[in-house]
Design a protein around this motif. Structure first.
Motif, PDB file in Angstrom:
ATOM      1  N   GLY A 115      35.396  87.538  51.102  1.00  0.00           N
ATOM      2  CA  GLY A 115      35.093  88.859  50.588  1.00  0.00           C
ATOM      3  C   GLY A 115      35.950  89.179  49.373  1.00  0.00           C
ATOM      4  O   GLY A 115      37.006  88.589  49.158  1.00  0.00           O
ATOM      5  N   VAL A 160      34.754  84.050  47.348  1.00  0.00           N
ATOM      6  CA  VAL A 160      34.338  85.436  47.547  1.00  0.00           C
ATOM      7  C   VAL A 160      33.335  85.554  48.688  1.00  0.00           C
ATOM      8  O   VAL A 160      33.297  86.564  49.385  1.00  0.00           O
ATOM      9  CB  VAL A 160      33.765  86.031  46.238  1.00  0.00           C
ATOM     10  CG1 VAL A 160      32.395  85.458  45.903  1.00  0.00           C
ATOM     11  CG2 VAL A 160      33.709  87.551  46.328  1.00  0.00           C
ATOM     12  N   ASP A 161      32.535  84.501  48.910  1.00  0.00           N
ATOM     13  CA  ASP A 161      31.532  84.552  49.970  1.00  0.00           C
ATOM     14  C   ASP A 161      32.124  84.375  51.362  1.00  0.00           C
ATOM     15  O   ASP A 161      31.522  84.807  52.348  1.00  0.00           O
ATOM     16  CB  ASP A 161      30.480  83.461  49.741  1.00  0.00           C
ATOM     17  CG  ASP A 161      29.619  83.752  48.527  1.00  0.00           C
ATOM     18  OD1 ASP A 161      29.120  84.881  48.422  1.00  0.00           O
ATOM     19  OD2 ASP A 161      29.458  82.863  47.679  1.00  0.00           O
ATOM     20  N   CYS A 214      25.278  83.623  48.162  1.00  0.00           N
ATOM     21  CA  CYS A 214      26.248  82.567  48.467  1.00  0.00           C
ATOM     22  C   CYS A 214      25.820  81.232  47.871  1.00  0.00           C
ATOM     23  O   CYS A 214      26.581  80.602  47.135  1.00  0.00           O
ATOM     24  CB  CYS A 214      26.417  82.446  49.984  1.00  0.00           C
ATOM     25  SG  CYS A 214      27.572  81.150  50.480  1.00  0.00           S
TER      26      CYS A 214
END
Length: 232
Positions: free
Chosen positions: A81, A77-78, A149
């Motif tokens: 996105g 996801v980091d 993150c």
């Protein structure tokens, strides 16, 4: 659709290259679990959702732990996105559910909302060195990077820092336009013990899934990272 019926010649060459030639190339082999972890991360990075759905069961059958897979999806996801990682979370949950693998994968977080920045910044230092100690103070994005993150994801159990740097490398090399970050994380990998030879093997095993241009770009970034560390 059965591609072995509709595209038999193509599938003959694809299967031979990806599952025989590449896997068995002398000097470019990886342990099965490491190989699958890299491939799944690369497929997430290049948005190969359909092939991800086919490869995930093979990775499980070859011994890759469900928690390692889930941690890979979470960490993506980091680097991709929410918009691009979400289909992979959905696909993973569906495949796990079909196979009777317990959901959710919980109990891996070791930070709280109060100490995530501190522990995330420390993880950055552990990977990239002392210059990262106060990097979070340079602006709100840098603060988010440390707390979110690294504090929210890198500190989780299920994967160690070396494995997390490897999957980050795979996320980045499978995308376009991330060369500056790829060089930085190639250095981070080397700091964690994932040396140049190891990273080249990772690229080799991921090449069938991301293609030659991105693989060659990754090799160039590895070389630049190694040269920078040698001259430091």
């Amino acid at each position: 659709m059965n591609y072995y019926e509709t595209d038999p010649e193509f599938m003959e060459r694809v299967d031979h290259f990806a599952f025989e030639e590449v896997v068995k190339e002398e000097g470019q082999q990886l342990p099965p679990k490491t190989r699958w972890l890299a491939i799944l991360a690369a497929l997430i990075g290049c948005q190969g959702i359909d092939l991800y759905k086919e490869m995930l069961p093979k990775a499980l059958e070859d011994g890759l732990e469900p928690e390692a897979i889930k941690e890979t999806v979470y960490q993506s996801v980091d680097y991709l996105g929410m918009g691009r990682m979400w289909p992979f979370l959905q696909a993973t949950n569906e495949i796990f559910s079909d196979r009777g693998i317990a959901l959710p994968a919980s109990g891996k977080a070791v930070t709280t909302m109060e100490d995530r920045l501190e522990k995330g910044a420390q993880a950055q230092v552990d990977i990239f060195g002392d210059p990262m100690k106060d990097a979070w103070k340079q602006g709100h994005i840098n603060r988010w990077l440390a707390a979110n993150c690294f504090g929210d994801y890198y500190t989780r159990t299920g994967l160690d820092l070396a494995q997390r740097e490897m999957i980050t490398f795979c996320f980045l090399m499978a995308q376009c336009g991330c060369e500056p970050q790829l060089i930085g994380h190639a250095q981070g990998n080397m700091n964690m013990g994932n040396d140049k030879a190891f990273l080249l093997r990772v690229v080799s095993q991921c090449l069938p899934y991301i293609g030659y241009p991105r693989s060659l770009n990754a090799i160039s970034c590895i070389n630049k990272a190694a040269e920078s560390l040698e001259n430091a």
